[in-house]
Design an enzyme around this catalytic site. Structure first.
Site, PDB file in Angstrom:
ATOM      1  N   TYR A   1       0.898  -1.152   0.000  1.00 52.77           N
ATOM      2  CA  TYR A   1       0.000   0.000   0.000  1.00 52.77           C
ATOM      3  C   TYR A   1       0.937   1.201   0.000  1.00 52.77           C
ATOM      4  CZ  TYR A   1      -3.241  -3.380   2.190  1.00 52.77           C
ATOM      5  OH  TYR A   1      -3.992  -4.470   2.512  1.00 52.77           O
TER       6      TYR A   1
ATOM      7  N   CYS B   1       1.487   3.189   3.241  1.00 53.75           N
ATOM      8  CA  CYS B   1       1.813   2.437   4.447  1.00 53.75           C
ATOM      9  C   CYS B   1       3.237   2.788   4.857  1.00 53.75           C
ATOM     10  CB  CYS B   1       1.692   0.942   4.165  1.00 53.75           C
ATOM     11  SG  CYS B   1       2.547  -0.104   5.347  1.00 53.75           S
TER      12      CYS B   1
ATOM     13  N   PHE C   1       5.397   1.266   6.634  1.00 51.03           N
ATOM     14  CA  PHE C   1       6.317   0.137   6.536  1.00 51.03           C
ATOM     15  C   PHE C   1       6.736  -0.101   5.084  1.00 51.03           C
ATOM     16  CE2 PHE C   1       3.876  -0.748  10.433  1.00 51.03           C
ATOM     17  CZ  PHE C   1       4.920  -0.809  11.338  1.00 51.03           C
ATOM     18  N   CYS C   2       5.808   0.078   4.166  1.00 50.09           N
ATOM     19  CA  CYS C   2       6.140  -0.054   2.743  1.00 50.09           C
ATOM     20  C   CYS C   2       7.053   1.086   2.302  1.00 50.09           C
ATOM     21  CB  CYS C   2       4.865  -0.071   1.904  1.00 50.09           C
ATOM     22  SG  CYS C   2       3.724  -1.424   2.276  1.00 50.09           S
TER      23      CYS C   2
END
Length: 365
Positions: free
Chosen positions: A97, A100, A102-103
């Site tokens: 995503y 996101c 973390f991404c």
């Protein structure tokens, strides 16, 4: 070369009255991403007549939590083509995503190290793009260095790929085996998988001394990587959806960029903004934040700047280390929103942040 990340519109509804000449430099940049994709999906469901208020809030909370921010699926993606890699080299596909945190961490790491990769934007509702995987979160990185491998968890991905780039002794498959998942149970009784050694690079003694001349350097990097995951990332959603106006600003962008009809757009914008406003309050309570969540954000980024000190450009010295890339990846998902602007004005983060932008842009070029 890949197309620039920056979109052509500002995602700051309600602030158009500001005179461009009076804005600080970071306000003159168009945002790279817009918040609230998860909430947009939930709001779109309401606009279509599905769900109901409780279902909307539940779906928004499930998908729009501290790490569940992502770009609306319709937004055009910038791709790094794995086909550009020489034959026999590492080929990478990132399932994500886009907003996101973390991404974003993983993209910052890959970009800084000049690693080409493809991006697959995952539909947050159906997630059919990752139906091949029993692991149902993002990011997921598919890596092929002779044989295909699936890497899960942003910090595992970064540690494993960094180890592979440094060490010539082990195959990527062997390196990944050093990060086994361990099943644990949360306070809510939910079974999850954790990676106890995910902040370690699996290097031999000679490689370790080359990368970390003294032990304290390694300890510091690991400490702040963990801090980014365990604390900083949970400050994002409560700040982005802090007030109804801020939530509405995010949804205004989503509706304008999406293919909503007039009626659909109205309900998606206002119902979605209301839902995510209440989600932010639940997150605030869950993470024991102050009444004014901006103060938690300001304290966190100033703590980070203090840790770097006055005599280093980055925590890694003259170049970013993995902690720099993690913190930058988390913070940049707020670009173009009021929370980001406030952070730049009320903290000391701006010089470091701009240096990070420059060094990653240079690496990409």
């Amino acid at each position: 070369p890949p197309a620039p990340r920056r979109a052509g519109k500002m995602a700051a509804a309600g602030r158009a009255w500001r005179v461009a000449a009076l804005l600080p430099p970071w306000r003159l940049r168009a945002p790279r991403r817009a918040y609230g994709g998860a909430a947009a999906a939930a709001a779109a469901s309401v606009a279509r007549g599905g769900g109901g208020g409780r279902l909307l809030l539940g779906a928004a909370f499930a998908l729009g939590g501290g790490a569940g921010l992502y770009l609306a699926a319709r937004q055009r993606l910038r791709e790094h083509s794995a086909a550009e890699l020489p034959s026999g080299r590492l080929q990478l596909t990132l399932y994500q995503y886009k907003t996101c945190p973390f991404c974003s961490k993983v993209r910052a790491f890959l970009d800084y190290h000049g690693l080409p990769y493809e991006i697959v934007e995952v539909n947050p509702i159906m997630r059919k793009e990752i139906k091949f995987s029993s692991y149902r979160k993002v990011p997921i990185l598919l890596a092929n260095a002779g044989s295909p491998l699936q890497l899960n968890d942003s910090s595992v991905i970064i540690s494993a790929i960094k180890t592979y780039l440094i060490s010539k002794r082990n195959s990527l498959e062997e390196i990944v085996s050093f990060y086994p998942p361990m099943k644990t149970v949360t306070e809510q009784g939910k079974e999850v998988f954790e990676y106890g050694n995910k902040y370690w690079l699996m290097l031999d003694e000679k490689e370790t001394k080359r990368v970390y001349p003294v032990k304290e350097v390694r300890v510091e990097e690991m400490k702040w990587r963990k801090w980014a995951d365990d604390w900083l990332v949970h400050l994002i959603s409560p700040n982005v959806y802090r007030t109804p106006r801020e939530a509405l600003a995010s949804f205004d962008y989503i509706v304008r960029e999406g293919k909503f009809g007039t009626v659909e757009g109205f309900f998606a914008k206002y119902m979605g903004a209301v839902a995510m406003f209440f989600v932010s309050k639940r997150l605030k309570k869950r993470h024991h934040l102050q009444d004014n969540v901006r103060e938690d954000l300001y304290e966190a980024v100033n703590e980070w700047v203090k840790a770097i000190g006055k005599h280093r450009l980055f925590m890694g010295g003259n170049q970013p280390n993995l902690a720099d890339l993690a913190v930058y990846g988390v913070l940049r998902v707020m670009e173009g929103l009021e929370a980001f602007d406030d952070m730049m004005v009320h903290t000391k983060i701006q010089p470091w942040y701009q240096r990070m932008e420059e060094v990653i842009k240079k690496a990409e070029a």
